[in-house]
Write a protein that holds these residues in place. Structure first.
Motif, PDB file in Angstrom:
ATOM      1  N   VAL A   1      50.003  69.313  54.414  1.00 43.44           N
ATOM      2  CA  VAL A   1      51.374  69.988  54.576  1.00 43.44           C
ATOM      3  C   VAL A   1      52.352  69.453  55.586  1.00 43.44           C
ATOM      4  CG1 VAL A   1      51.883  72.216  56.010  1.00 43.44           C
ATOM      5  CG2 VAL A   1      49.180  72.156  54.354  1.00 43.44           C
ATOM      6  N   ASP A   2      53.771  69.196  55.615  1.00 35.64           N
ATOM      7  CA  ASP A   2      54.723  69.308  56.441  1.00 35.64           C
ATOM      8  C   ASP A   2      55.100  70.253  57.088  1.00 35.64           C
ATOM      9  OD1 ASP A   2      54.565  65.979  55.417  1.00 35.64           O
ATOM     10  OD2 ASP A   2      56.082  67.135  53.965  1.00 35.64           O
ATOM     11  N   VAL A   3      55.647  70.083  58.269  1.00 35.70           N
ATOM     12  CA  VAL A   3      55.794  71.496  59.674  1.00 35.70           C
ATOM     13  C   VAL A   3      56.911  71.361  59.902  1.00 35.70           C
ATOM     14  CG1 VAL A   3      55.020  72.233  61.444  1.00 35.70           C
ATOM     15  CG2 VAL A   3      53.312  71.624  59.796  1.00 35.70           C
ATOM     16  N   TYR A   4      57.816  71.485  59.460  1.00 36.67           N
ATOM     17  CA  TYR A   4      59.260  70.675  59.935  1.00 36.67           C
ATOM     18  C   TYR A   4      59.785  72.536  61.040  1.00 36.67           C
ATOM     19  CZ  TYR A   4      60.537  68.795  55.784  1.00 36.67           C
ATOM     20  OH  TYR A   4      60.030  67.778  54.742  1.00 36.67           O
ATOM     21  N   MET A   5      60.349  71.913  61.721  1.00 39.33           N
ATOM     22  CA  MET A   5      60.855  72.635  63.178  1.00 39.33           C
ATOM     23  C   MET A   5      62.853  72.450  63.459  1.00 39.33           C
ATOM     24  SD  MET A   5      59.851  73.078  67.227  1.00 39.33           S
ATOM     25  CE  MET A   5      60.421  74.263  68.373  1.00 39.33           C
ATOM     26  N   TYR A   6      63.628  73.632  63.527  1.00 39.23           N
ATOM     27  CA  TYR A   6      64.979  73.636  63.003  1.00 39.23           C
ATOM     28  C   TYR A   6      65.081  74.118  64.450  1.00 39.23           C
ATOM     29  CZ  TYR A   6      64.650  75.541  57.739  1.00 39.23           C
ATOM     30  OH  TYR A   6      64.445  75.267  56.968  1.00 39.23           O
ATOM     31  N   ILE A   7      66.347  71.980  65.175  1.00 41.73           N
ATOM     32  CA  ILE A   7      65.977  72.056  65.992  1.00 41.73           C
ATOM     33  C   ILE A   7      67.948  72.662  66.506  1.00 41.73           C
ATOM     34  CG2 ILE A   7      66.318  70.304  67.827  1.00 41.73           C
ATOM     35  CD1 ILE A   7      63.696  69.514  66.570  1.00 41.73           C
ATOM     36  N   SER A   8      68.208  73.023  66.433  1.00 38.08           N
ATOM     37  CA  SER A   8      69.640  72.922  67.493  1.00 38.08           C
ATOM     38  C   SER A   8      70.409  73.348  65.165  1.00 38.08           C
ATOM     39  CB  SER A   8      70.703  71.645  67.787  1.00 38.08           C
ATOM     40  OG  SER A   8      70.292  71.480  68.698  1.00 38.08           O
ATOM     41  N   GLY A   9      69.718  74.378  64.472  1.00 41.72           N
ATOM     42  CA  GLY A   9      70.666  74.556  63.288  1.00 41.72           C
ATOM     43  C   GLY A   9      69.656  73.538  62.464  1.00 41.72           C
ATOM     44  N   VAL A  10      69.122  72.149  62.415  1.00 35.93           N
ATOM     45  CA  VAL A  10      68.543  71.218  62.209  1.00 35.93           C
ATOM     46  C   VAL A  10      67.044  70.961  61.424  1.00 35.93           C
ATOM     47  CG1 VAL A  10      69.232  68.831  61.350  1.00 35.93           C
ATOM     48  CG2 VAL A  10      70.837  69.747  62.984  1.00 35.93           C
TER      49      VAL A  10
ATOM     50  N   LEU B   1      47.327  74.983  63.720  1.00 37.48           N
ATOM     51  CA  LEU B   1      48.610  74.542  64.999  1.00 37.48           C
ATOM     52  C   LEU B   1      48.111  74.831  66.063  1.00 37.48           C
ATOM     53  CD1 LEU B   1      51.257  75.716  62.867  1.00 37.48           C
ATOM     54  CD2 LEU B   1      50.427  73.642  62.433  1.00 37.48           C
ATOM     55  N   PRO B   2      48.409  73.208  66.885  1.00 37.59           N
ATOM     56  CA  PRO B   2      48.274  73.787  68.180  1.00 37.59           C
ATOM     57  C   PRO B   2      48.847  74.375  68.905  1.00 37.59           C
ATOM     58  CG  PRO B   2      48.322  71.454  67.699  1.00 37.59           C
ATOM     59  CD  PRO B   2      48.504  71.956  66.189  1.00 37.59           C
ATOM     60  N   SER B   3      50.694  74.300  68.761  1.00 33.35           N
ATOM     61  CA  SER B   3      51.533  75.004  68.883  1.00 33.35           C
ATOM     62  C   SER B   3      52.119  75.076  68.490  1.00 33.35           C
ATOM     63  CB  SER B   3      51.949  74.204  70.900  1.00 33.35           C
ATOM     64  OG  SER B   3      53.039  74.599  71.971  1.00 33.35           O
ATOM     65  N   MET B   4      53.344  76.420  68.667  1.00 37.22           N
ATOM     66  CA  MET B   4      54.339  76.881  68.389  1.00 37.22           C
ATOM     67  C   MET B   4      55.176  77.955  69.349  1.00 37.22           C
ATOM     68  SD  MET B   4      52.468  79.014  64.499  1.00 37.22           S
ATOM     69  CE  MET B   4      54.794  79.016  63.645  1.00 37.22           C
ATOM     70  N   THR B   5      55.714  77.998  69.340  1.00 33.55           N
ATOM     71  CA  THR B   5      56.736  78.715  70.406  1.00 33.55           C
ATOM     72  C   THR B   5      58.094  79.953  69.673  1.00 33.55           C
ATOM     73  OG1 THR B   5      57.866  76.817  71.222  1.00 33.55           O
ATOM     74  CG2 THR B   5      59.116  78.589  71.693  1.00 33.55           C
ATOM     75  N   PRO B   6      57.281  81.165  70.897  1.00 25.69           N
ATOM     76  CA  PRO B   6      57.605  81.647  69.644  1.00 25.69           C
ATOM     77  C   PRO B   6      59.174  82.263  70.197  1.00 25.69           C
ATOM     78  CG  PRO B   6      56.119  82.514  71.746  1.00 25.69           C
ATOM     79  CD  PRO B   6      56.525  81.444  71.904  1.00 25.69           C
ATOM     80  N   GLY B   7      59.943  82.909  68.914  1.00 24.78           N
ATOM     81  CA  GLY B   7      61.448  82.868  68.694  1.00 24.78           C
ATOM     82  C   GLY B   7      62.295  81.530  68.048  1.00 24.78           C
ATOM     83  N   ALA B   8      60.823  80.242  67.738  1.00 25.16           N
ATOM     84  CA  ALA B   8      61.680  79.360  67.126  1.00 25.16           C
ATOM     85  C   ALA B   8      61.461  78.982  65.765  1.00 25.16           C
ATOM     86  CB  ALA B   8      60.550  78.323  68.004  1.00 25.16           C
ATOM     87  N   SER B   9      61.932  78.789  65.069  1.00 25.68           N
ATOM     88  CA  SER B   9      62.245  78.639  63.033  1.00 25.68           C
ATOM     89  C   SER B   9      61.158  77.261  62.326  1.00 25.68           C
ATOM     90  CB  SER B   9      63.497  78.792  62.717  1.00 25.68           C
ATOM     91  OG  SER B   9      63.626  79.770  62.941  1.00 25.68           O
ATOM     92  N   TYR B  10      59.980  77.623  61.765  1.00 23.67           N
ATOM     93  CA  TYR B  10      59.434  76.634  61.630  1.00 23.67           C
ATOM     94  C   TYR B  10      59.379  76.821  59.851  1.00 23.67           C
ATOM     95  CZ  TYR B  10      57.543  76.241  66.035  1.00 23.67           C
ATOM     96  OH  TYR B  10      57.002  75.996  67.896  1.00 23.67           O
ATOM     97  N   TYR B  11      58.826  75.517  58.906  1.00 21.38           N
ATOM     98  CA  TYR B  11      59.308  75.214  57.617  1.00 21.38           C
ATOM     99  C   TYR B  11      57.837  74.453  57.618  1.00 21.38           C
ATOM    100  CZ  TYR B  11      60.304  75.151  52.567  1.00 21.38           C
ATOM    101  OH  TYR B  11      60.612  74.839  51.101  1.00 21.38           O
ATOM    102  N   PHE B  12      56.946  75.307  56.610  1.00 18.19           N
ATOM    103  CA  PHE B  12      55.280  74.424  55.949  1.00 18.19           C
ATOM    104  C   PHE B  12      56.379  73.986  54.626  1.00 18.19           C
ATOM    105  CE2 PHE B  12      54.046  77.988  58.898  1.00 18.19           C
ATOM    106  CZ  PHE B  12      53.897  77.089  60.153  1.00 18.19           C
ATOM    107  N   ASP B  13      55.614  72.974  53.817  1.00 18.10           N
ATOM    108  CA  ASP B  13      55.713  72.596  52.879  1.00 18.10           C
ATOM    109  C   ASP B  13      54.124  71.670  52.748  1.00 18.10           C
ATOM    110  OD1 ASP B  13      56.420  71.690  50.490  1.00 18.10           O
ATOM    111  OD2 ASP B  13      57.836  69.989  51.029  1.00 18.10           O
ATOM    112  N   VAL B  14      54.178  72.779  51.630  1.00 14.54           N
ATOM    113  CA  VAL B  14      52.787  72.665  50.809  1.00 14.54           C
ATOM    114  C   VAL B  14      52.176  70.680  50.738  1.00 14.54           C
ATOM    115  CG1 VAL B  14      50.068  72.763  49.942  1.00 14.54           C
ATOM    116  CG2 VAL B  14      51.454  74.229  51.781  1.00 14.54           C
ATOM    117  N   LYS B  15      51.781  69.958  50.779  1.00  8.52           N
ATOM    118  CA  LYS B  15      52.268  68.560  49.526  1.00  8.52           C
ATOM    119  C   LYS B  15      51.673  68.801  48.220  1.00  8.52           C
ATOM    120  CE  LYS B  15      54.876  66.112  50.998  1.00  8.52           C
ATOM    121  NZ  LYS B  15      56.317  65.726  50.937  1.00  8.52           N
ATOM    122  N   GLU B  16      50.763  69.335  47.751  1.00 12.15           N
ATOM    123  CA  GLU B  16      50.366  69.039  46.756  1.00 12.15           C
ATOM    124  C   GLU B  16      50.316  70.920  46.007  1.00 12.15           C
ATOM    125  OE1 GLU B  16      46.006  67.088  44.910  1.00 12.15           O
ATOM    126  OE2 GLU B  16      46.466  66.281  46.912  1.00 12.15           O
ATOM    127  N   GLU B  17      50.104  70.918  44.613  1.00 12.32           N
ATOM    128  CA  GLU B  17      50.073  71.776  44.098  1.00 12.32           C
ATOM    129  C   GLU B  17      48.483  72.252  43.624  1.00 12.32           C
ATOM    130  OE1 GLU B  17      52.360  74.543  43.349  1.00 12.32           O
ATOM    131  OE2 GLU B  17      52.578  72.959  44.945  1.00 12.32           O
TER     132      GLU B  17
END
Length: 270
Positions: free
Chosen positions: A105-114, A131-147
């Motif tokens: 699973v690829d984990v993305y974070m939106y940094i300055s909208g990117v 997931l060892p750490s998530m920041t409240p209020g931050a936006s994340y994207y999860f991409d499962v790499k295999e069907e």
């Protein structure tokens, strides 16, 4: 031990997120038993999918998590500084199928909208992602790499479930099987619109099935008392109320005679 591929590192704020835990034990920071609201983004709009408490470790546990964009917010009365959450998420693939083998699973974070790829984690064989750490209020994207592959099983019907929650577009929320008695069980169901489709060849489209749902309150919390639910169907694009129903004390509701090709709406009256 679970595989962790570090893809991008160079910002101190991401260090906890991308560093494997030596003991494999998850914990948040100042987040034990806090109330957390989980949001996802569909059709350009954020909407709340669930409200639940982190456990005594500060770990947020959630099942049936689809690939996509998410953020978590801590209830105002539980906010403190510093504060991070850890996560245990049981992932689904992009078709809503349960994962039955180790999957990246690829984990993305939106940094300055990117949208920025920060790490790739591997689930366990049952689809659980740590997931060892998530920041409240931050936006994340999860991409499962295999069907995943939801193969046929004798006497069980594969059903695709599509949902439309207030503020969202239609999206495939689950792909699962009935049991041998034609019963499909779904947990943590929000008020909204739903439609169903059999896997081609599994059953006659005119054959009804039984739907058992564990409903959520409109604030995303678990139902703990008997609760009224209104059931609507759409006939020629006209919404028609067909029943006033009641859950049991745990929020479970049974709908017999559910048809594919029909559109339904459930409205919790809390």
């Amino acid at each position: 031990m679970k595989k962790t591929k570090i893809i991008l590192l160079g910002m101190a704020a991401l260090a906890l997120m991308v560093t494997p835990l030596a003991s494999n034990a998850l914990s948040g920071t100042n987040a034990d038993d806090v109330e957390v609201r989980i949001f996802t983004k569909q059709g350009g709009e954020w909407f709340k999918v669930k409200t639940k408490k982190a456990d005594f470790r500060g770990v947020l546990i959630a099942k049936n998590v689809l690939p996509g964009k998410y953020k978590v917010e801590v209830a105002d009365e539980d906010v403190t500084t510093p504060q991070t959450l850890a996560g245990e998420f049981k992932m689904l693939d992009s078709e809503g199928r349960r994962i039955d083998h180790k999957t990246d699973v690829d984990v993305y974070m939106y940094i300055s909208g990117v949208k920025t790829l920060i790490v790739t984690y591997e689930t366990d064989a049952d689809g659980w992602l740590d997931l060892p750490s998530m920041t409240p209020g931050a936006s994340y994207y999860f991409d499962v790499k295999e069907e995943s592959d939801l193969g046929s099983k004798e006497g069980k019907i594969r059903i695709k479930v599509k949902s439309k929650i207030e503020g969202s577009d239609w999206y495939q929320s689950l792909y699962s099987r009935t049991d041998e008695n034609g019963v499909l069980r779904i947990k943590d169901v929000s008020s909204g619109k739903y439609k169903f489709k059999y896997k081609s060849g599994d059953a006659d489209p005119a054959q009804p099935f039984i739907l058992q749902l564990r409903m959520l309150k409109n604030n995303g919390k678990r139902i703990k008392d008997k609760t009224d639910v209104e059931l609507f169907v759409y006939m020629n694009k006209v919404r028609v109320k067909v029943a006033d129903l009641e859950t049991n004390a745990d929020g479970w509701l049974t709908l017999p005679g559910v048809m594919t090709g029909m559109k339904y709406k459930l409205k919790v009256k809390d």
